[in-house]
Design a protein around this motif. Structure first.
Motif, PDB file in Angstrom:
ATOM      1  N   LEU A  21       0.826  -1.212   0.000  1.00 23.65           N
ATOM      2  CA  LEU A  21       0.000   0.000   0.000  1.00 23.65           C
ATOM      3  C   LEU A  21       0.858   1.259   0.000  1.00 23.65           C
ATOM      4  O   LEU A  21       0.532   2.244  -0.682  1.00 23.65           O
ATOM      5  CB  LEU A  21      -0.935  -0.006   1.210  1.00 23.65           C
ATOM      6  N   MET A  22       1.961   1.244   0.723  1.00 25.25           N
ATOM      7  CA  MET A  22       2.845   2.409   0.742  1.00 25.25           C
ATOM      8  C   MET A  22       3.534   2.598  -0.612  1.00 25.25           C
ATOM      9  O   MET A  22       3.681   3.725  -1.095  1.00 25.25           O
ATOM     10  CB  MET A  22       3.896   2.273   1.852  1.00 25.25           C
ATOM     11  N   VAL A  23       3.938   1.499  -1.230  1.00 30.80           N
ATOM     12  CA  VAL A  23       4.538   1.582  -2.573  1.00 30.80           C
ATOM     13  C   VAL A  23       3.504   2.099  -3.568  1.00 30.80           C
ATOM     14  O   VAL A  23       3.807   2.950  -4.411  1.00 30.80           O
ATOM     15  CB  VAL A  23       5.109   0.208  -3.002  1.00 30.80           C
ATOM     16  N   GLY A  24       2.275   1.613  -3.456  1.00 35.81           N
ATOM     17  CA  GLY A  24       1.206   2.100  -4.332  1.00 35.81           C
ATOM     18  C   GLY A  24       0.951   3.581  -4.145  1.00 35.81           C
ATOM     19  O   GLY A  24       0.720   4.312  -5.114  1.00 35.81           O
ATOM     20  N   THR A  25       1.002   4.055  -2.914  1.00 35.47           N
ATOM     21  CA  THR A  25       0.831   5.481  -2.645  1.00 35.47           C
ATOM     22  C   THR A  25       1.975   6.284  -3.248  1.00 35.47           C
ATOM     23  O   THR A  25       1.758   7.338  -3.854  1.00 35.47           O
ATOM     24  CB  THR A  25       0.740   5.730  -1.125  1.00 35.47           C
ATOM     25  N   ALA A  26       3.200   5.797  -3.102  1.00 35.03           N
ATOM     26  CA  ALA A  26       4.360   6.491  -3.678  1.00 35.03           C
ATOM     27  C   ALA A  26       4.266   6.539  -5.203  1.00 35.03           C
ATOM     28  O   ALA A  26       4.572   7.567  -5.823  1.00 35.03           O
ATOM     29  CB  ALA A  26       5.652   5.809  -3.233  1.00 35.03           C
ATOM     30  N   ILE A  27       3.831   5.444  -5.799  1.00 35.73           N
ATOM     31  CA  ILE A  27       3.677   5.421  -7.262  1.00 35.73           C
ATOM     32  C   ILE A  27       2.585   6.382  -7.694  1.00 35.73           C
ATOM     33  O   ILE A  27       2.733   7.097  -8.705  1.00 35.73           O
ATOM     34  CB  ILE A  27       3.395   3.992  -7.748  1.00 35.73           C
ATOM     35  N   THR A  28       1.496   6.450  -6.943  1.00 38.55           N
ATOM     36  CA  THR A  28       0.417   7.385  -7.277  1.00 38.55           C
ATOM     37  C   THR A  28       0.913   8.817  -7.233  1.00 38.55           C
ATOM     38  O   THR A  28       0.615   9.615  -8.130  1.00 38.55           O
ATOM     39  CB  THR A  28      -0.758   7.212  -6.292  1.00 38.55           C
ATOM     40  N   VAL A  29       1.682   9.165  -6.211  1.00 41.75           N
ATOM     41  CA  VAL A  29       2.226  10.518  -6.108  1.00 41.75           C
ATOM     42  C   VAL A  29       3.211  10.776  -7.239  1.00 41.75           C
ATOM     43  O   VAL A  29       3.218  11.853  -7.855  1.00 41.75           O
ATOM     44  CB  VAL A  29       2.883  10.739  -4.729  1.00 41.75           C
ATOM     45  N   ALA A  30       4.052   9.808  -7.568  1.00 40.07           N
ATOM     46  CA  ALA A  30       5.036   9.980  -8.638  1.00 40.07           C
ATOM     47  C   ALA A  30       4.353  10.157  -9.992  1.00 40.07           C
ATOM     48  O   ALA A  30       4.813  10.954 -10.824  1.00 40.07           O
ATOM     49  CB  ALA A  30       5.979   8.787  -8.677  1.00 40.07           C
ATOM     50  N   VAL A  31       3.254   9.457 -10.216  1.00 42.73           N
ATOM     51  CA  VAL A  31       2.551   9.553 -11.497  1.00 42.73           C
ATOM     52  C   VAL A  31       1.950  10.935 -11.686  1.00 42.73           C
ATOM     53  O   VAL A  31       1.840  11.418 -12.813  1.00 42.73           O
ATOM     54  CB  VAL A  31       1.473   8.445 -11.592  1.00 42.73           C
ATOM     55  N   THR A  32       1.588  11.616 -10.595  1.00 44.09           N
ATOM     56  CA  THR A  32       1.008  12.949 -10.735  1.00 44.09           C
ATOM     57  C   THR A  32       2.009  13.959 -11.272  1.00 44.09           C
ATOM     58  O   THR A  32       1.617  14.979 -11.834  1.00 44.09           O
ATOM     59  CB  THR A  32       0.463  13.465  -9.394  1.00 44.09           C
ATOM     60  N   TYR A  33       3.296  13.693 -11.119  1.00 46.63           N
ATOM     61  CA  TYR A  33       4.321  14.613 -11.613  1.00 46.63           C
ATOM     62  C   TYR A  33       4.783  14.291 -13.026  1.00 46.63           C
ATOM     63  O   TYR A  33       5.582  15.024 -13.598  1.00 46.63           O
ATOM     64  CB  TYR A  33       5.532  14.615 -10.670  1.00 46.63           C
TER      65      TYR A  33
END
Length: 111
Positions: A21-33
């Motif tokens: 879940l933490m990796v998924g959250t980090a990927i979600t934030v990275a995709v926004t940039y």
């Protein structure tokens, strides 16, 4: 099994789900940039659905429940998808989409 009949998972499994879940959250934030054009929204939704399924399967213990509970969940999700599809079909069939072109104050000046 415990004496109450509930299945309790081991801590290592919960830790792995937490890390996922933490990796998924980090990927979600990275995709926004990253500008991916029209793929940004589908990718963000795919990540969100994956994280939701992890929560549902492990923290809500859906994987340990009988088939009737699983079928009920799938039916509820199916009818929710129908509701969203009908809402989107109404929105996408309108001639104008998005925000109106007049100012935020709502006052339209005569030309």
């Amino acid at each position: 099994m415990s004496s109450t009949g509930h299945v309790i998972g081991n801590r290592f499994t919960y830790f792995l789900v937490f890390v996922a879940l933490m990796v998924g959250t980090a990927i979600t934030v990275a995709v926004t940039y990253v500008h991916l054009g029209w793929l940004n929204l589908p990718l963000a939704l795919l990540i969100a659905v994956t994280k939701a399924m992890l929560v549902i399967m492990f923290f809500m213990h859906l994987k340990d429940h009988p088939k009737l509970i699983k079928v009920t969940f799938i039916a509820a999700f199916f009818f929710f998808a129908i509701l969203v599809a009908h809402t989107l079909s109404d929105y996408l069939s309108r001639p104008t989409r998005g925000m109106p072109t007049y100012p935020a104050s709502g006052i339209v000046q005569a030309q």
